[in-house]
Scaffold this motif. Structure first.
Motif, PDB file in Angstrom:
ATOM      1  N   MET A   1       2.989  33.689  10.355  1.00  0.00           N
ATOM      2  CA  MET A   1       1.388  33.755   9.935  1.00  0.00           C
ATOM      3  C   MET A   1       0.611  34.857  10.361  1.00  0.00           C
ATOM      4  O   MET A   1      -0.228  35.398  10.132  1.00  0.00           O
ATOM      5  CB  MET A   1       0.578  32.306  10.452  1.00  0.00           C
ATOM      6  N   GLU A   2       1.339  35.140  11.867  1.00  0.00           N
ATOM      7  CA  GLU A   2       0.710  36.363  12.581  1.00  0.00           C
ATOM      8  C   GLU A   2       1.428  37.643  12.132  1.00  0.00           C
ATOM      9  O   GLU A   2       2.627  37.772  12.155  1.00  0.00           O
ATOM     10  CB  GLU A   2       0.851  36.014  13.877  1.00  0.00           C
ATOM     11  N   PRO A   3       0.651  39.033  12.395  1.00  0.00           N
ATOM     12  CA  PRO A   3       1.328  40.057  12.053  1.00  0.00           C
ATOM     13  C   PRO A   3       2.089  40.724  13.230  1.00  0.00           C
ATOM     14  O   PRO A   3       1.704  41.730  13.879  1.00  0.00           O
ATOM     15  CB  PRO A   3       0.162  40.901  11.561  1.00  0.00           C
ATOM     16  N   ARG A   4       2.401  39.816  13.970  1.00  0.00           N
ATOM     17  CA  ARG A   4       3.349  40.371  15.437  1.00  0.00           C
ATOM     18  C   ARG A   4       4.139  38.757  15.801  1.00  0.00           C
ATOM     19  O   ARG A   4       3.721  37.872  15.230  1.00  0.00           O
ATOM     20  CB  ARG A   4       2.207  40.596  16.276  1.00  0.00           C
ATOM     21  N   LEU A   5       5.010  39.021  16.575  1.00  0.00           N
ATOM     22  CA  LEU A   5       5.691  37.719  17.240  1.00  0.00           C
ATOM     23  C   LEU A   5       4.858  37.271  18.449  1.00  0.00           C
ATOM     24  O   LEU A   5       4.442  38.264  19.356  1.00  0.00           O
ATOM     25  CB  LEU A   5       7.097  38.189  17.423  1.00  0.00           C
ATOM     26  N   THR A   6       4.763  35.849  18.656  1.00  0.00           N
ATOM     27  CA  THR A   6       3.999  35.612  19.881  1.00  0.00           C
ATOM     28  C   THR A   6       4.921  34.483  20.635  1.00  0.00           C
ATOM     29  O   THR A   6       5.903  33.870  19.914  1.00  0.00           O
ATOM     30  CB  THR A   6       2.749  34.897  19.521  1.00  0.00           C
ATOM     31  N   ALA A   7       4.968  34.157  21.869  1.00  0.00           N
ATOM     32  CA  ALA A   7       5.219  33.282  22.529  1.00  0.00           C
ATOM     33  C   ALA A   7       4.119  32.626  23.546  1.00  0.00           C
ATOM     34  O   ALA A   7       3.389  33.591  24.064  1.00  0.00           O
ATOM     35  CB  ALA A   7       6.408  33.563  23.326  1.00  0.00           C
ATOM     36  N   TRP A   8       4.134  31.349  23.780  1.00  0.00           N
ATOM     37  CA  TRP A   8       2.977  30.653  24.527  1.00  0.00           C
ATOM     38  C   TRP A   8       3.765  30.049  25.691  1.00  0.00           C
ATOM     39  O   TRP A   8       4.648  29.515  25.653  1.00  0.00           O
ATOM     40  CB  TRP A   8       2.200  29.673  23.649  1.00  0.00           C
ATOM     41  N   PHE A   9       3.266  30.355  26.842  1.00  0.00           N
ATOM     42  CA  PHE A   9       3.493  29.573  28.373  1.00  0.00           C
ATOM     43  C   PHE A   9       2.246  28.872  29.239  1.00  0.00           C
ATOM     44  O   PHE A   9       1.232  29.555  29.164  1.00  0.00           O
ATOM     45  CB  PHE A   9       4.155  30.554  29.211  1.00  0.00           C
ATOM     46  N   SER A  10       2.355  27.797  28.881  1.00  0.00           N
ATOM     47  CA  SER A  10       1.034  26.785  29.650  1.00  0.00           C
ATOM     48  C   SER A  10       1.530  25.578  29.568  1.00  0.00           C
ATOM     49  O   SER A  10       2.098  24.946  28.401  1.00  0.00           O
ATOM     50  CB  SER A  10      -0.189  27.078  28.898  1.00  0.00           C
ATOM     51  N   GLU A  11       0.829  24.466  30.123  1.00  0.00           N
ATOM     52  CA  GLU A  11       1.105  23.272  30.108  1.00  0.00           C
ATOM     53  C   GLU A  11       0.020  22.639  29.006  1.00  0.00           C
ATOM     54  O   GLU A  11       0.003  21.701  28.705  1.00  0.00           O
ATOM     55  CB  GLU A  11       0.749  22.507  31.628  1.00  0.00           C
ATOM     56  N   PHE A  12      -0.894  23.507  28.757  1.00  0.00           N
ATOM     57  CA  PHE A  12      -1.839  23.095  27.552  1.00  0.00           C
ATOM     58  C   PHE A  12      -1.375  23.760  26.189  1.00  0.00           C
ATOM     59  O   PHE A  12      -0.656  24.797  26.154  1.00  0.00           O
ATOM     60  CB  PHE A  12      -3.104  23.818  27.950  1.00  0.00           C
ATOM     61  N   SER A  13      -1.884  23.044  25.130  1.00  0.00           N
ATOM     62  CA  SER A  13      -1.845  23.474  23.757  1.00  0.00           C
ATOM     63  C   SER A  13      -3.076  24.744  23.739  1.00  0.00           C
ATOM     64  O   SER A  13      -3.958  24.593  24.316  1.00  0.00           O
ATOM     65  CB  SER A  13      -1.681  22.651  22.873  1.00  0.00           C
ATOM     66  N   TYR A  14      -2.763  25.609  22.590  1.00  0.00           N
ATOM     67  CA  TYR A  14      -3.739  26.714  22.417  1.00  0.00           C
ATOM     68  C   TYR A  14      -3.870  26.874  20.827  1.00  0.00           C
ATOM     69  O   TYR A  14      -2.986  27.029  20.198  1.00  0.00           O
ATOM     70  CB  TYR A  14      -3.532  28.017  22.847  1.00  0.00           C
ATOM     71  N   SER A  15      -5.044  26.797  20.552  1.00  0.00           N
ATOM     72  CA  SER A  15      -5.488  26.873  18.950  1.00  0.00           C
ATOM     73  C   SER A  15      -6.445  28.260  18.785  1.00  0.00           C
ATOM     74  O   SER A  15      -7.467  28.098  19.432  1.00  0.00           O
ATOM     75  CB  SER A  15      -6.318  25.674  18.378  1.00  0.00           C
ATOM     76  N   TYR A  16      -6.064  29.160  18.050  1.00  0.00           N
ATOM     77  CA  TYR A  16      -6.906  30.252  17.612  1.00  0.00           C
ATOM     78  C   TYR A  16      -6.394  30.776  16.166  1.00  0.00           C
ATOM     79  O   TYR A  16      -5.261  30.713  15.738  1.00  0.00           O
ATOM     80  CB  TYR A  16      -6.494  31.551  18.562  1.00  0.00           C
ATOM     81  N   SER A  17      -7.344  31.167  15.422  1.00  0.00           N
ATOM     82  CA  SER A  17      -7.127  31.894  14.035  1.00  0.00           C
ATOM     83  C   SER A  17      -6.288  30.852  13.058  1.00  0.00           C
ATOM     84  O   SER A  17      -5.500  31.263  12.449  1.00  0.00           O
ATOM     85  CB  SER A  17      -6.621  33.200  14.166  1.00  0.00           C
ATOM     86  N   GLY A  18      -6.248  29.623  13.320  1.00  0.00           N
ATOM     87  CA  GLY A  18      -5.467  28.653  12.413  1.00  0.00           C
ATOM     88  C   GLY A  18      -4.196  28.374  12.931  1.00  0.00           C
ATOM     89  O   GLY A  18      -3.142  27.851  12.400  1.00  0.00           O
ATOM     90  N   VAL A  19      -3.670  29.065  14.164  1.00  0.00           N
ATOM     91  CA  VAL A  19      -2.381  29.081  14.725  1.00  0.00           C
ATOM     92  C   VAL A  19      -2.448  28.242  15.883  1.00  0.00           C
ATOM     93  O   VAL A  19      -3.467  28.146  16.679  1.00  0.00           O
ATOM     94  CB  VAL A  19      -1.993  30.345  15.265  1.00  0.00           C
ATOM     95  N   VAL A  20      -1.463  27.059  15.906  1.00  0.00           N
ATOM     96  CA  VAL A  20      -1.598  26.310  16.952  1.00  0.00           C
ATOM     97  C   VAL A  20      -0.483  26.455  17.963  1.00  0.00           C
ATOM     98  O   VAL A  20       0.727  26.329  17.467  1.00  0.00           O
ATOM     99  CB  VAL A  20      -1.782  24.803  16.526  1.00  0.00           C
ATOM    100  N   GLN A  21      -0.444  26.856  19.204  1.00  0.00           N
ATOM    101  CA  GLN A  21       0.673  27.103  20.036  1.00  0.00           C
ATOM    102  C   GLN A  21       0.744  25.695  20.977  1.00  0.00           C
ATOM    103  O   GLN A  21      -0.118  25.482  21.639  1.00  0.00           O
ATOM    104  CB  GLN A  21       0.367  28.212  20.884  1.00  0.00           C
ATOM    105  N   PRO A  22       1.931  24.905  20.689  1.00  0.00           N
ATOM    106  CA  PRO A  22       2.130  23.827  21.616  1.00  0.00           C
ATOM    107  C   PRO A  22       2.356  24.116  23.090  1.00  0.00           C
ATOM    108  O   PRO A  22       2.707  25.260  23.436  1.00  0.00           O
ATOM    109  CB  PRO A  22       3.300  23.318  20.792  1.00  0.00           C
ATOM    110  N   PRO A  23       2.143  23.043  23.799  1.00  0.00           N
ATOM    111  CA  PRO A  23       2.367  23.336  25.254  1.00  0.00           C
ATOM    112  C   PRO A  23       3.965  23.881  25.560  1.00  0.00           C
ATOM    113  O   PRO A  23       4.599  23.369  24.905  1.00  0.00           O
ATOM    114  CB  PRO A  23       2.139  21.885  26.002  1.00  0.00           C
ATOM    115  N   ASN A  24       4.166  24.686  26.334  1.00  0.00           N
ATOM    116  CA  ASN A  24       5.442  25.145  26.981  1.00  0.00           C
ATOM    117  C   ASN A  24       5.096  25.574  28.552  1.00  0.00           C
ATOM    118  O   ASN A  24       4.982  26.598  28.785  1.00  0.00           O
ATOM    119  CB  ASN A  24       5.885  26.345  25.957  1.00  0.00           C
ATOM    120  N   PRO A  25       5.517  24.541  29.418  1.00  0.00           N
ATOM    121  CA  PRO A  25       5.237  24.698  30.956  1.00  0.00           C
ATOM    122  C   PRO A  25       6.292  25.522  31.545  1.00  0.00           C
ATOM    123  O   PRO A  25       6.485  25.618  32.538  1.00  0.00           O
ATOM    124  CB  PRO A  25       5.213  23.349  31.249  1.00  0.00           C
TER     125      PRO A  25
END
Length: 154
Positions: A1-25
Motif C-alpha cells: 500500500m505504501e510507495p516505499r518499504l517500511t519496518a516498525w520497531f516498538s512495543e506499541f502499534s502505529y496507525s497512519y494513512s490507513g496503514v497499521v504497523q503491529p507492535p514489534n519490540p
C-alpha cells in the motif's frame, strides 16, 4: 500500500494513512544503539522507529504531518538517512485548506545526504507538512530511520 518499504520497531502499534504497523519490540542491537545515542545526545526518550527503504527515485512519501494522537502534542522526530541523497521538502501550513491553495505557500527543500540527521521538534508538525517526492532521474537506495516517542493510547 505504501510507495516505499517500511519496518516498525516498538512495543506499541502505529496507525497512519490507513496503514497499521503491529507492535514489534525486537530491536536490532545497532538500531537500539542509535536510539540510545539520540536519547543521550538530545534528551528525548525515543521508544519507536519507523524504518523506510526508498529503493530508487520512484519511491516516495507524499505531503503529510506526523500528528497521530499516539505521538502526543508537538512530537519530536529524529530522522537519520543512509545511502543516496534525497530531497526532503517542507511546506508551510496556512489557513487555506486545499492542496491547490498550498501551491504558493512557503517551501523549504533540504537534501538529506548519507549520514545526515534531521530533527523535527516544537511546532514543526503543526506548522509544516513534509514529504520525500518522487524523483525522475537515477537514484540509488536510501534507508531512512525515523525515531519517535510513542505514548500508550489505551
Amino acid at each position: 500500500m505504501e510507495p516505499r518499504l517500511t519496518a516498525w520497531f516498538s512495543e506499541f502499534s502505529y496507525s497512519y494513512s490507513g496503514v497499521v504497523q503491529p507492535p514489534n519490540p525486537h530491536w536490532h542491537p545497532l538500531l537500539a544503539a542509535l536510539r540510545d545515542r539520540l536519547n543521550d545526545l538530545y534528551g528525548y526518550k525515543f521508544n519507536s522507529l519507523l524504518a523506510n527503504l526508498y529503493r530508487d527515485g520512484h519511491d516516495s512519501v507524499d505531503w503529510h504531518t506526523d500528528a497521530e494522537p499516539a505521538l502526543g502534542n508537538s512530537p519530536p522526530i529524529a530522522s537519520i538517512s543512509f545511502g543516496d541523497t534525497r530531497n526532503f521538502e517542507l511546506r508551510e501550513i496556512t489557513d487555506i485548506k486545499t492542496d491547490e491553495d498550498l501551491t504558493y505557500c512557503k517551501r523549504i527543500r533540504v537534501p538529506l545526504t548519507h549520514g545526515s540527521l534531521l530533527l523535527m521538534t516544537g511546532a514543526t508538525q503543526h506548522d509544516w507538512q513534509h514529504r520525500v517526492p518522487k524523483e525522475y532521474h537515477d537514484r540509488s537506495a536510501r534507508v531512512n530511520l525515523t525515531f519517535r516517542l510513542m505514548h500508550n493510547s489505551s
